[in-house]
Design a protein around this motif. Sequence first.
Motif, PDB file in Angstrom:
ATOM      1  N   UNK A  21      39.541  44.006  37.141  1.00 30.38           N
ATOM      2  CA  UNK A  21      38.989  42.662  37.255  1.00 30.38           C
ATOM      3  C   UNK A  21      40.103  41.619  37.334  1.00 30.38           C
ATOM      4  N   UNK A  22      41.138  41.809  36.521  1.00 23.92           N
ATOM      5  CA  UNK A  22      42.272  40.887  36.544  1.00 23.92           C
ATOM      6  C   UNK A  22      42.968  40.937  37.903  1.00 23.92           C
ATOM      7  N   UNK A  23      43.075  42.139  38.479  1.00 26.40           N
ATOM      8  CA  UNK A  23      43.710  42.289  39.791  1.00 26.40           C
ATOM      9  C   UNK A  23      42.903  41.585  40.876  1.00 26.40           C
ATOM     10  N   UNK A  24      41.574  41.708  40.812  1.00 25.95           N
ATOM     11  CA  UNK A  24      40.713  41.023  41.776  1.00 25.95           C
ATOM     12  C   UNK A  24      40.920  39.519  41.682  1.00 25.95           C
ATOM     13  N   UNK A  25      40.861  38.991  40.466  1.00 27.56           N
ATOM     14  CA  UNK A  25      40.993  37.548  40.265  1.00 27.56           C
ATOM     15  C   UNK A  25      42.381  37.055  40.678  1.00 27.56           C
ATOM     16  N   UNK A  26      43.408  37.862  40.413  1.00 29.20           N
ATOM     17  CA  UNK A  26      44.762  37.445  40.785  1.00 29.20           C
ATOM     18  C   UNK A  26      44.916  37.379  42.292  1.00 29.20           C
ATOM     19  N   UNK A  27      44.366  38.365  43.017  1.00 32.97           N
ATOM     20  CA  UNK A  27      44.432  38.329  44.477  1.00 32.97           C
ATOM     21  C   UNK A  27      43.645  37.140  45.035  1.00 32.97           C
ATOM     22  N   UNK A  28      42.596  36.772  44.345  1.00 31.34           N
ATOM     23  CA  UNK A  28      41.793  35.636  44.806  1.00 31.34           C
ATOM     24  C   UNK A  28      42.490  34.307  44.541  1.00 31.34           C
ATOM     25  N   UNK A  29      43.120  34.168  43.370  1.00 29.93           N
ATOM     26  CA  UNK A  29      43.618  32.869  42.929  1.00 29.93           C
ATOM     27  C   UNK A  29      45.137  32.751  42.933  1.00 29.93           C
ATOM     28  N   UNK A  30      45.855  33.879  43.000  1.00 32.49           N
ATOM     29  CA  UNK A  30      47.308  33.822  43.068  1.00 32.49           C
ATOM     30  C   UNK A  30      47.987  33.396  41.793  1.00 32.49           C
ATOM     31  N   UNK A  31      47.285  33.455  40.671  1.00 33.05           N
ATOM     32  CA  UNK A  31      47.862  33.014  39.397  1.00 33.05           C
ATOM     33  C   UNK A  31      47.399  33.952  38.301  1.00 33.05           C
ATOM     34  N   UNK A  32      48.358  34.499  37.545  1.00 36.75           N
ATOM     35  CA  UNK A  32      47.986  35.388  36.444  1.00 36.75           C
ATOM     36  C   UNK A  32      47.226  34.636  35.352  1.00 36.75           C
ATOM     37  N   UNK A  33      47.634  33.401  35.086  1.00 37.48           N
ATOM     38  CA  UNK A  33      46.950  32.614  34.056  1.00 37.48           C
ATOM     39  C   UNK A  33      45.505  32.347  34.456  1.00 37.48           C
ATOM     40  N   UNK A  34      45.294  31.942  35.728  1.00 37.89           N
ATOM     41  CA  UNK A  34      43.928  31.702  36.199  1.00 37.89           C
ATOM     42  C   UNK A  34      43.116  32.990  36.195  1.00 37.89           C
ATOM     43  N   UNK A  35      43.763  34.106  36.534  1.00 38.78           N
ATOM     44  CA  UNK A  35      43.056  35.389  36.541  1.00 38.78           C
ATOM     45  C   UNK A  35      42.582  35.761  35.136  1.00 38.78           C
ATOM     46  N   UNK A  36      43.432  35.518  34.144  1.00 38.63           N
ATOM     47  CA  UNK A  36      43.037  35.795  32.756  1.00 38.63           C
ATOM     48  C   UNK A  36      41.839  34.935  32.360  1.00 38.63           C
ATOM     49  N   UNK A  37      41.847  33.672  32.775  1.00 40.12           N
ATOM     50  CA  UNK A  37      40.732  32.780  32.454  1.00 40.12           C
ATOM     51  C   UNK A  37      39.435  33.282  33.090  1.00 40.12           C
ATOM     52  N   UNK A  38      39.529  33.774  34.334  1.00 36.76           N
ATOM     53  CA  UNK A  38      38.346  34.275  35.028  1.00 36.76           C
ATOM     54  C   UNK A  38      37.793  35.505  34.322  1.00 36.76           C
ATOM     55  N   UNK A  39      38.670  36.411  33.936  1.00 35.99           N
ATOM     56  CA  UNK A  39      38.222  37.630  33.249  1.00 35.99           C
ATOM     57  C   UNK A  39      37.579  37.280  31.911  1.00 35.99           C
ATOM     58  N   UNK A  40      38.151  36.333  31.196  1.00 32.96           N
ATOM     59  CA  UNK A  40      37.571  35.911  29.918  1.00 32.96           C
ATOM     60  C   UNK A  40      36.188  35.302  30.127  1.00 32.96           C
ATOM     61  N   UNK A  41      36.053  34.489  31.186  1.00 30.97           N
ATOM     62  CA  UNK A  41      34.754  33.893  31.492  1.00 30.97           C
ATOM     63  C   UNK A  41      33.737  34.967  31.844  1.00 30.97           C
ATOM     64  N   UNK A  42      34.176  36.024  32.545  1.00 32.41           N
ATOM     65  CA  UNK A  42      33.271  37.134  32.874  1.00 32.41           C
ATOM     66  C   UNK A  42      32.782  37.825  31.602  1.00 32.41           C
ATOM     67  N   UNK A  43      33.679  37.980  30.629  1.00 24.44           N
ATOM     68  CA  UNK A  43      33.277  38.592  29.359  1.00 24.44           C
ATOM     69  C   UNK A  43      32.253  37.711  28.635  1.00 24.44           C
ATOM     70  N   UNK A  44      32.486  36.404  28.646  1.00 26.71           N
ATOM     71  CA  UNK A  44      31.550  35.496  27.986  1.00 26.71           C
ATOM     72  C   UNK A  44      30.171  35.567  28.640  1.00 26.71           C
ATOM     73  N   UNK A  45      30.147  35.653  29.964  1.00 27.01           N
ATOM     74  CA  UNK A  45      28.858  35.763  30.654  1.00 27.01           C
ATOM     75  C   UNK A  45      28.176  37.089  30.348  1.00 27.01           C
TER      76      UNK A  45
END
Length: 292
Positions: A21-45
């Motif tokens: 999931x982190x790899x998907x988000x990183x390829x989409x957004x180009x930022x490891x920090x943003x990717x971590x935020x996306x994965x955390x939001x996915x967990x919350x959902x």
Amino acid sequence: MSDTSPTDPVAEVFESQRDRLRAVAHRMLGSYADAEDVVQEAWLRLSRQDAGTIHNLAGWLTTVVGRISLDALRARQSRREAPYDDRLPEFVVTLDDGLAPEDDVLLADSVGLALLVVLDSLRPDERLAFVLHDLFAVPFAEIGQILGKSTDATKMLASRARRKVRATERPAGVGREQRQVVEAFLAAARHGDFEGLLRVLDPDVKLAVDTPVGLVVTLGATEVAAGAKLSATAAVRGHAVFVNGRPGVLSWHEDGTPFTLLAFTVGGGRITEITAVVDPAKLALMDLPVPV
């Protein structure tokens, strides 16, 4: 990090999918920090969902991460009103050990990092279709559900993105040629050879310097050549590196802390763009090679 419990089967599945999931988000957004935020939001959902109603949890998580990333990309594009974005792309820096051209295949991982730069040229829906299908093998039907488009329309988006990516792929052997152009620029800068600098700079070259007070942009070969002292200093004290697969120079202070990171874009045998990071705070946050 999420507050997942190892005894929770849903949490176990999530943790098993976290890296993907982190790899998907990183390829989409180009930022490891943003990717971590996306994965955390996915967990919350996920924590707010009845997991018993989800038939394919891994697929559900991929879809959610894709949707969150798509929303983030669209929001990012809508904020780009200034001619120059006030943020630099996230850099992945690896040492250039001077491999011979026949060893070029060994640079595949480093050059592949440049894909993040290429992906930035795609529209958000094109980027999602390409990343999910071509890089992570998500079926077009599932991607279409994220985009609200038909399977055929989604295939067309991915095909369009694929053509754009291929159009910017690096031809064989160009890595060494790009490095030679950069070395010629650095040599001219060291010797104060103004004419030599102009020979290797594109007339419309852009220099972006990330300083503690913000991004400073200079346009034009004459202006960039006049300010090439920074490049000369970095070259003397630094080591050749790859920055997202492109030639660069990383230099350090005597105490081993990073001093300057330079990244060059070369096209048509000339330098078309130079990015310099001199902000100590930004450099400290980067995952940079140690002094050699």
